[in-house]
Design a protein around this motif. Structure first.
Motif, PDB file in Angstrom:
ATOM      1  N   VAL A   4      46.637  26.071  49.979  1.00  0.00           N
ATOM      2  CA  VAL A   4      45.593  27.042  49.689  1.00  0.00           C
ATOM      3  C   VAL A   4      46.030  27.764  48.423  1.00  0.00           C
ATOM      4  N   ALA A   5      45.101  27.916  47.485  1.00  0.00           N
ATOM      5  CA  ALA A   5      45.413  28.623  46.242  1.00  0.00           C
ATOM      6  C   ALA A   5      44.279  29.582  45.910  1.00  0.00           C
ATOM      7  N   LEU A   6      44.634  30.738  45.400  1.00  0.00           N
ATOM      8  CA  LEU A   6      43.654  31.704  44.911  1.00  0.00           C
ATOM      9  C   LEU A   6      43.903  31.891  43.424  1.00  0.00           C
ATOM     10  N   VAL A   7      42.828  31.871  42.647  1.00  0.00           N
ATOM     11  CA  VAL A   7      42.919  32.047  41.200  1.00  0.00           C
ATOM     12  C   VAL A   7      41.954  33.152  40.805  1.00  0.00           C
ATOM     13  N   SER A   8      42.480  34.213  40.154  1.00  0.00           N
ATOM     14  CA  SER A   8      41.620  35.315  39.712  1.00  0.00           C
ATOM     15  C   SER A   8      40.800  34.858  38.515  1.00  0.00           C
ATOM     16  N   ASP A   9      39.607  35.439  38.382  1.00  0.00           N
ATOM     17  CA  ASP A   9      38.749  35.106  37.237  1.00  0.00           C
ATOM     18  C   ASP A   9      37.775  36.258  37.041  1.00  0.00           C
ATOM     19  N   GLU A  10      38.204  37.254  36.246  1.00  0.00           N
ATOM     20  CA  GLU A  10      37.400  38.456  35.995  1.00  0.00           C
ATOM     21  C   GLU A  10      36.976  39.103  37.317  1.00  0.00           C
ATOM     22  N   GLN A  11      35.698  39.002  37.694  1.00  0.00           N
ATOM     23  CA  GLN A  11      35.204  39.663  38.900  1.00  0.00           C
ATOM     24  C   GLN A  11      35.341  38.811  40.165  1.00  0.00           C
ATOM     25  N   ASN A  12      35.601  37.525  40.013  1.00  0.00           N
ATOM     26  CA  ASN A  12      35.641  36.610  41.161  1.00  0.00           C
ATOM     27  C   ASN A  12      37.047  36.099  41.410  1.00  0.00           C
ATOM     28  N   GLY A  20      42.344  45.495  57.211  1.00  0.00           N
ATOM     29  CA  GLY A  20      40.909  45.678  56.968  1.00  0.00           C
ATOM     30  C   GLY A  20      40.247  44.318  56.832  1.00  0.00           C
ATOM     31  N   SER A  21      39.294  44.190  55.922  1.00  0.00           N
ATOM     32  CA  SER A  21      38.582  42.916  55.773  1.00  0.00           C
ATOM     33  C   SER A  21      39.360  41.901  54.946  1.00  0.00           C
ATOM     34  N   ALA A  22      40.344  42.374  54.157  1.00  0.00           N
ATOM     35  CA  ALA A  22      41.142  41.472  53.325  1.00  0.00           C
ATOM     36  C   ALA A  22      42.465  42.130  52.949  1.00  0.00           C
ATOM     37  N   LEU A  23      43.477  41.304  52.724  1.00  0.00           N
ATOM     38  CA  LEU A  23      44.773  41.769  52.261  1.00  0.00           C
ATOM     39  C   LEU A  23      44.859  41.482  50.764  1.00  0.00           C
ATOM     40  N   PRO A  24      44.887  42.526  49.914  1.00  0.00           N
ATOM     41  CA  PRO A  24      44.935  42.294  48.470  1.00  0.00           C
ATOM     42  C   PRO A  24      46.370  42.086  47.981  1.00  0.00           C
ATOM     43  N   LEU A  25      46.632  40.947  47.351  1.00  0.00           N
ATOM     44  CA  LEU A  25      47.906  40.712  46.685  1.00  0.00           C
ATOM     45  C   LEU A  25      47.649  40.891  45.192  1.00  0.00           C
ATOM     46  N   ARG A  48      46.556  44.332  32.430  1.00  0.00           N
ATOM     47  CA  ARG A  48      45.597  44.318  33.538  1.00  0.00           C
ATOM     48  C   ARG A  48      46.287  43.827  34.809  1.00  0.00           C
ATOM     49  N   ILE A  49      45.664  44.129  35.931  1.00  0.00           N
ATOM     50  CA  ILE A  49      46.170  43.690  37.228  1.00  0.00           C
ATOM     51  C   ILE A  49      45.134  42.751  37.851  1.00  0.00           C
ATOM     52  N   ALA A  50      45.585  41.593  38.301  1.00  0.00           N
ATOM     53  CA  ALA A  50      44.707  40.667  39.030  1.00  0.00           C
ATOM     54  C   ALA A  50      44.908  40.913  40.516  1.00  0.00           C
ATOM     55  N   THR A  51      43.818  41.054  41.231  1.00  0.00           N
ATOM     56  CA  THR A  51      43.870  41.232  42.677  1.00  0.00           C
ATOM     57  C   THR A  51      43.365  39.954  43.330  1.00  0.00           C
ATOM     58  N   LEU A  52      44.175  39.405  44.228  1.00  0.00           N
ATOM     59  CA  LEU A  52      43.847  38.179  44.942  1.00  0.00           C
ATOM     60  C   LEU A  52      43.714  38.527  46.421  1.00  0.00           C
ATOM     61  N   PRO A  53      42.475  38.709  46.914  1.00  0.00           N
ATOM     62  CA  PRO A  53      42.290  39.138  48.304  1.00  0.00           C
ATOM     63  C   PRO A  53      42.296  37.963  49.282  1.00  0.00           C
TER      64      PRO A  53
END
Length: 185
Positions: free
Chosen positions: A131-139, A40-45, A53-58
């Motif tokens: 490349v790094a993705l960091v979850s932060d509440e809604q962003n 789709g538009s993104a692959l959620p890890l 809680r679960i953090a989703t990193l798209p």
């Protein structure tokens, strides 16, 4: 059996692998399906945080590519440990490569209020994309940079709250991807 893998175009990391059966896009041409057809538009890890809680990193589909590769059972169980190499004309090679493991040191990925510091075990021979993705509440913060040649470390700037807990995905070219929970020091 052959595999279809979804990988990060900038670093080569396999972020998803599947063995497709039945009718496929491109049958007879050997062409893999399109990224959007698979994710789709993104692959959620996803990664669990300390309080349930679960953090989703798209990972955006725009940053991903698809390749048909030789069978590698390990890629189904641990895709972030494998990478896709491309030829000089930009086509994926059929064999996946096993990426170097991170040292057994929790400090190799350090999350602080002013940034994410990555440290690899040995100095890199050439500039290494990260490349790094960091979850932060809604962003989700998407960080990019490189480990300079002959160095072992890079700091990627991000502003976070001390003591907070985040899901982190780190993709450093040539090193196995890391998906984990980190607390800001």
């Amino acid at each position: 059996m052959a595999l279809t893998v979804v990988y990060a175009a900038d670093t080569g990391h396999v972020v998803g692998a599947l063995a497709l059966t039945g009718a496929r896009t491109g049958v007879g041409t050997g062409a893999p399906p399109e990224v959007a057809d698979l994710v789709g538009s993104a692959l959620p890890l996803r990664v669990s945080l300390d309080d349930g809680r679960i953090a989703t990193l798209p990972l955006s589909a725009r940053e991903l590519a698809v390749a048909s590769v030789d069978d590698e059972p390990g890629a189904l169980a641990d895709p972030l440990s494998f990478g896709v190499e491309v030829t000089t004309d930009g086509k994926p090679k059929p064999a996946l490569v096993r990426l170097a493991s991170w040292p057994d040191n929790p400090d190799n990925i350090a999350l602080a209020a002013d940034g994410l510091t990555l440290t690899v075990q040995v100095a890199v021979a050439r500039p290494t994309p990260v490349v790094a993705l960091v979850s932060d509440e809604q962003n989700t913060h998407v960080l990019a940079g490189e480990i300079p040649a002959q160095q072992t470390q890079v700091k990627l700037p991000v502003t976070l709250v001390a003591g907070s807990v985040h899901g982190v995905l780190v993709l450093a070219a040539g090193w196995a991807g890391q998906l984990r929970t980190e607390k800001v020091t």
